[in-house]
Design a protein around this motif. Sequence first.
Motif, PDB file in Angstrom:
ATOM      1  N   PHE A 173       2.828   7.094   2.003  1.00  0.00           N
ATOM      2  CA  PHE A 173       2.977   6.818   0.573  1.00  0.00           C
ATOM      3  C   PHE A 173       1.836   7.461  -0.204  1.00  0.00           C
ATOM      4  CE2 PHE A 173       0.790   3.082   2.237  1.00  0.00           C
ATOM      5  CZ  PHE A 173      -0.140   2.748   1.286  1.00  0.00           C
ATOM      6  N   HIS A 174       2.046   7.558  -1.506  1.00  0.00           N
ATOM      7  CA  HIS A 174       1.115   8.235  -2.412  1.00  0.00           C
ATOM      8  C   HIS A 174       0.684   7.267  -3.510  1.00  0.00           C
ATOM      9  CE1 HIS A 174       3.561  11.401  -0.583  1.00  0.00           C
ATOM     10  NE2 HIS A 174       2.501  12.171  -0.709  1.00  0.00           N
ATOM     11  N   LEU A 175      -0.578   7.370  -3.895  1.00  0.00           N
ATOM     12  CA  LEU A 175      -1.100   6.571  -5.000  1.00  0.00           C
ATOM     13  C   LEU A 175      -1.821   7.474  -5.988  1.00  0.00           C
ATOM     14  CD1 LEU A 175      -2.779   3.459  -3.315  1.00  0.00           C
ATOM     15  CD2 LEU A 175      -0.711   3.474  -4.707  1.00  0.00           C
ATOM     16  N   VAL A 176      -1.583   7.252  -7.249  1.00  0.00           N
ATOM     17  CA  VAL A 176      -2.325   7.937  -8.293  1.00  0.00           C
ATOM     18  C   VAL A 176      -3.469   7.038  -8.756  1.00  0.00           C
ATOM     19  CG1 VAL A 176      -2.196   8.864 -10.651  1.00  0.00           C
ATOM     20  CG2 VAL A 176      -0.332   9.266  -9.038  1.00  0.00           C
ATOM     21  N   ASP A 177      -3.252   5.728  -8.647  1.00  0.00           N
ATOM     22  CA  ASP A 177      -4.204   4.734  -9.126  1.00  0.00           C
ATOM     23  C   ASP A 177      -4.239   3.583  -8.125  1.00  0.00           C
ATOM     24  OD1 ASP A 177      -5.306   2.478 -10.552  1.00  0.00           O
ATOM     25  OD2 ASP A 177      -4.864   3.515 -12.420  1.00  0.00           O
ATOM     26  N   TYR A 178      -5.431   3.132  -7.756  1.00  0.00           N
ATOM     27  CA  TYR A 178      -5.542   2.033  -6.804  1.00  0.00           C
ATOM     28  C   TYR A 178      -5.003   0.717  -7.351  1.00  0.00           C
ATOM     29  CZ  TYR A 178      -8.173   4.861  -3.481  1.00  0.00           C
ATOM     30  OH  TYR A 178      -8.538   5.817  -2.567  1.00  0.00           O
ATOM     31  N   ALA A 179      -4.799   0.626  -8.656  1.00  0.00           N
ATOM     32  CA  ALA A 179      -4.215  -0.587  -9.238  1.00  0.00           C
ATOM     33  C   ALA A 179      -2.814  -0.844  -8.674  1.00  0.00           C
ATOM     34  CB  ALA A 179      -4.160  -0.466 -10.759  1.00  0.00           C
ATOM     35  N   ASP A 180      -2.150   0.206  -8.193  1.00  0.00           N
ATOM     36  CA  ASP A 180      -0.801   0.080  -7.634  1.00  0.00           C
ATOM     37  C   ASP A 180      -0.799  -0.201  -6.135  1.00  0.00           C
ATOM     38  OD1 ASP A 180       0.250   0.673 -10.145  1.00  0.00           O
ATOM     39  OD2 ASP A 180       0.202   2.828  -9.753  1.00  0.00           O
ATOM     40  N   PHE A 181      -1.972  -0.241  -5.508  1.00  0.00           N
ATOM     41  CA  PHE A 181      -2.050  -0.363  -4.054  1.00  0.00           C
ATOM     42  C   PHE A 181      -1.290  -1.570  -3.521  1.00  0.00           C
ATOM     43  CE2 PHE A 181      -3.974  -1.817  -0.092  1.00  0.00           C
ATOM     44  CZ  PHE A 181      -3.926  -0.665   0.679  1.00  0.00           C
ATOM     45  N   PHE A 182      -1.515  -2.742  -4.081  1.00  0.00           N
ATOM     46  CA  PHE A 182      -0.920  -3.963  -3.549  1.00  0.00           C
ATOM     47  C   PHE A 182       0.573  -4.057  -3.835  1.00  0.00           C
ATOM     48  CE2 PHE A 182      -5.456  -5.002  -4.057  1.00  0.00           C
ATOM     49  CZ  PHE A 182      -5.746  -5.169  -2.711  1.00  0.00           C
ATOM     50  N   THR A 183       1.058  -3.278  -4.770  1.00  0.00           N
ATOM     51  CA  THR A 183       2.498  -3.202  -5.010  1.00  0.00           C
ATOM     52  C   THR A 183       3.156  -2.367  -3.916  1.00  0.00           C
ATOM     53  OG1 THR A 183       2.095  -3.304  -7.385  1.00  0.00           O
ATOM     54  CG2 THR A 183       4.245  -2.500  -6.684  1.00  0.00           C
ATOM     55  N   VAL A 184       2.510  -1.283  -3.573  1.00  0.00           N
ATOM     56  CA  VAL A 184       3.040  -0.363  -2.570  1.00  0.00           C
ATOM     57  C   VAL A 184       2.768  -0.852  -1.155  1.00  0.00           C
ATOM     58  CG1 VAL A 184       2.870   2.012  -1.711  1.00  0.00           C
ATOM     59  CG2 VAL A 184       2.781   1.574  -4.148  1.00  0.00           C
ATOM     60  N   TYR A 185       1.602  -1.451  -0.953  1.00  0.00           N
ATOM     61  CA  TYR A 185       1.176  -1.885   0.384  1.00  0.00           C
ATOM     62  C   TYR A 185       0.696  -3.336   0.304  1.00  0.00           C
ATOM     63  CZ  TYR A 185      -0.574  -1.130   5.115  1.00  0.00           C
ATOM     64  OH  TYR A 185      -0.759  -1.175   6.475  1.00  0.00           O
ATOM     65  N   PRO A 186       1.638  -4.302   0.311  1.00  0.00           N
ATOM     66  CA  PRO A 186       1.262  -5.711   0.145  1.00  0.00           C
ATOM     67  C   PRO A 186       0.328  -6.200   1.254  1.00  0.00           C
ATOM     68  CG  PRO A 186       3.644  -5.439  -0.002  1.00  0.00           C
ATOM     69  CD  PRO A 186       3.066  -4.129   0.473  1.00  0.00           C
ATOM     70  N   VAL A 187      -0.689  -6.953   0.857  1.00  0.00           N
ATOM     71  CA  VAL A 187      -1.681  -7.485   1.788  1.00  0.00           C
ATOM     72  C   VAL A 187      -1.861  -8.960   1.479  1.00  0.00           C
ATOM     73  CG1 VAL A 187      -4.082  -7.349   2.537  1.00  0.00           C
ATOM     74  CG2 VAL A 187      -2.896  -5.274   1.840  1.00  0.00           C
ATOM     75  N   THR A 188      -1.909  -9.772   2.513  1.00  0.00           N
ATOM     76  CA  THR A 188      -2.147 -11.192   2.288  1.00  0.00           C
ATOM     77  C   THR A 188      -3.654 -11.436   2.225  1.00  0.00           C
ATOM     78  OG1 THR A 188      -2.105 -11.585   4.666  1.00  0.00           O
ATOM     79  CG2 THR A 188      -0.039 -11.901   3.472  1.00  0.00           C
TER      80      THR A 188
END
Length: 191
Positions: A173-188
């Motif tokens: 996957f690709h991210l432009v902004d780390y603000a989207d990280f948890f949307t793309v890669y959910p972490v508990t």
Amino acid sequence: MNILWDFDGTLFDTYPAYTEVLYKILGEKIEKDSIYKELKVSFSHAIQFFGLTEQQIKEIKTMNKEIDVSAVKPFPGVEEILKKADTNVIMTHKSYAGVTHFLRHYGWEKYFAEIVTLENGFPRKPAVDSYHYLHTKYSIDLAIGDRELDLIPANKLGIQTCMFQNQCEIADFHLVDYADFFTVYPVTDKA
């Protein structure tokens, strides 16, 4: 989640400062955008692309060491990911002293279980040796980098990959902004 991070261009926005250094070395004859683009491939690539001499390379290394720590900022949102990860490690071509200089300034040393640099004796990326070492020791779940050569070793080892602010075919996957990280890669949350 255990994350293997690249340093330059992934954790910290270092390329603008490196671009300024190279711009000065090249005598301000090359557009900054062109310098930045070639540096994003790799420093070795930029050296070859611009035909830098050994003396110019020495000057660059000296000037890079003199970059003021306040001129290089971590990318927004990185610290939140570091806090949520179980383990963070770094694999970089930067020197250990260069990495810890920035980490100390921002109080981030506490987030990293290990920092692997070329000083550890591993071959340069995209060789898998350093990634294999870190994966064996920490069971890496995800490798994050800003260049394809950061992801190639992880891909070869079957580790999931994330490309930051760039594109490549092998990234999961690709991210432009780390603000989207948890949307793309959910972490508990950690217990």
